[in-house]
Motif scaffolding. Structure first.
Motif, PDB file in Angstrom:
ATOM      1  N   ASP A  70       0.828  -1.210   0.000  1.00 48.70           N
ATOM      2  CA  ASP A  70       0.000   0.000   0.000  1.00 48.70           C
ATOM      3  C   ASP A  70       0.862   1.259   0.000  1.00 48.70           C
ATOM      4  OD1 ASP A  70      -2.215  -1.637   0.053  1.00 48.70           O
ATOM      5  OD2 ASP A  70      -2.566  -1.404   2.197  1.00 48.70           O
ATOM      6  N   VAL A  71       1.938   1.247   0.782  1.00 47.37           N
ATOM      7  CA  VAL A  71       2.854   2.392   0.825  1.00 47.37           C
ATOM      8  C   VAL A  71       3.485   2.600  -0.554  1.00 47.37           C
ATOM      9  CG1 VAL A  71       4.989   3.291   1.835  1.00 47.37           C
ATOM     10  CG2 VAL A  71       3.316   2.121   3.285  1.00 47.37           C
ATOM     11  N   LYS A  72       3.951   1.516  -1.159  1.00 48.69           N
ATOM     12  CA  LYS A  72       4.578   1.605  -2.485  1.00 48.69           C
ATOM     13  C   LYS A  72       3.610   2.180  -3.514  1.00 48.69           C
ATOM     14  CE  LYS A  72       7.834  -2.178  -1.867  1.00 48.69           C
ATOM     15  NZ  LYS A  72       8.101  -3.590  -2.184  1.00 48.69           N
ATOM     16  N   GLU A  73       2.372   1.714  -3.502  1.00 49.42           N
ATOM     17  CA  GLU A  73       1.392   2.197  -4.478  1.00 49.42           C
ATOM     18  C   GLU A  73       1.150   3.698  -4.337  1.00 49.42           C
ATOM     19  OE1 GLU A  73      -2.194  -0.128  -4.334  1.00 49.42           O
ATOM     20  OE2 GLU A  73      -1.117  -1.976  -4.837  1.00 49.42           O
ATOM     21  N   VAL A  74       0.960   4.165  -3.113  1.00 49.55           N
ATOM     22  CA  VAL A  74       0.680   5.586  -2.888  1.00 49.55           C
ATOM     23  C   VAL A  74       1.874   6.446  -3.299  1.00 49.55           C
ATOM     24  CG1 VAL A  74       0.262   7.319  -1.096  1.00 49.55           C
ATOM     25  CG2 VAL A  74      -1.045   5.203  -1.105  1.00 49.55           C
ATOM     26  N   PHE A  75       3.087   6.046  -2.858  1.00 51.67           N
ATOM     27  CA  PHE A  75       4.267   6.841  -3.187  1.00 51.67           C
ATOM     28  C   PHE A  75       4.618   6.766  -4.667  1.00 51.67           C
ATOM     29  CE2 PHE A  75       5.019   7.413   1.295  1.00 51.67           C
ATOM     30  CZ  PHE A  75       5.599   8.669   1.329  1.00 51.67           C
ATOM     31  N   ASN A  76       4.518   5.589  -5.267  1.00 50.13           N
ATOM     32  CA  ASN A  76       4.835   5.473  -6.689  1.00 50.13           C
ATOM     33  C   ASN A  76       3.944   6.372  -7.530  1.00 50.13           C
ATOM     34  OD1 ASN A  76       6.920   3.698  -6.262  1.00 50.13           O
ATOM     35  ND2 ASN A  76       5.749   1.874  -6.802  1.00 50.13           N
ATOM     36  N   GLU A  77       2.654   6.418  -7.201  1.00 52.10           N
ATOM     37  CA  GLU A  77       1.727   7.270  -7.936  1.00 52.10           C
ATOM     38  C   GLU A  77       2.092   8.746  -7.779  1.00 52.10           C
ATOM     39  OE1 GLU A  77      -2.984   8.442  -7.815  1.00 52.10           O
ATOM     40  OE2 GLU A  77      -2.431   6.370  -7.364  1.00 52.10           O
ATOM     41  N   ALA A  78       2.388   9.182  -6.549  1.00 58.13           N
ATOM     42  CA  ALA A  78       2.725  10.590  -6.296  1.00 58.13           C
ATOM     43  C   ALA A  78       4.067  10.965  -6.933  1.00 58.13           C
ATOM     44  CB  ALA A  78       2.754  10.865  -4.798  1.00 58.13           C
TER      45      ALA A  78
END
Length: 113
Positions: free
Chosen positions: A39-47
């Motif tokens: 979940d952390v990776k998804e949020v940061f990768n998108e931003a």
């Protein structure tokens, strides 16, 4: 570094906090609430991508110390694994501006390094 700084600030404004959506450690007394790595990776990768940033690993130094001993009370073998990790990343902006950033982690639980 103007473009890089502006992009980092935009990511900081976008990613303010994340819900603790997972129980770590089951039902044990030492269990705690956490956030899933994915979940952390998804949020940061998108931003990061939205703001023209990417992070590339450029150096990883890992040191693991394994200690084994016989427990005098139960006469069984015990083991402790202590891991230290030092990392370097290149934070790169689409403008070509970049910055080296470093990280450090240590512990006996290999899951969070």
């Amino acid at each position: 570094m103007k473009n890089l700084a502006k992009a980092i600030i935009s990511v900081m404004k976008e990613v303010k906090g994340m819900e603790k959506n997972s129980r770590v450690g089951g039902n044990s007394a030492s269990a705690y609430n956490g956030t899933k790595d994915q979940d952390v990776k998804e949020v940061f990768n998108e931003a990061l991508a939205k703001n023209g940033l990417c992070v590339m690993p450029i150096d990883i130094e890992e040191d693991t110390q394994v200690d084994r001993w016989i427990d005098p009370k139960y006469q069984n073998q015990k083991q402790s694994v202590f891991t230290k990790v030092k990392t370097k990343y290149l934070l790169l902006h689409e403008s070509g501006e970049s910055q080296t950033i470093c990280g450090y982690g240590h512990g006996v639980d290999p899951q969070d390094k």
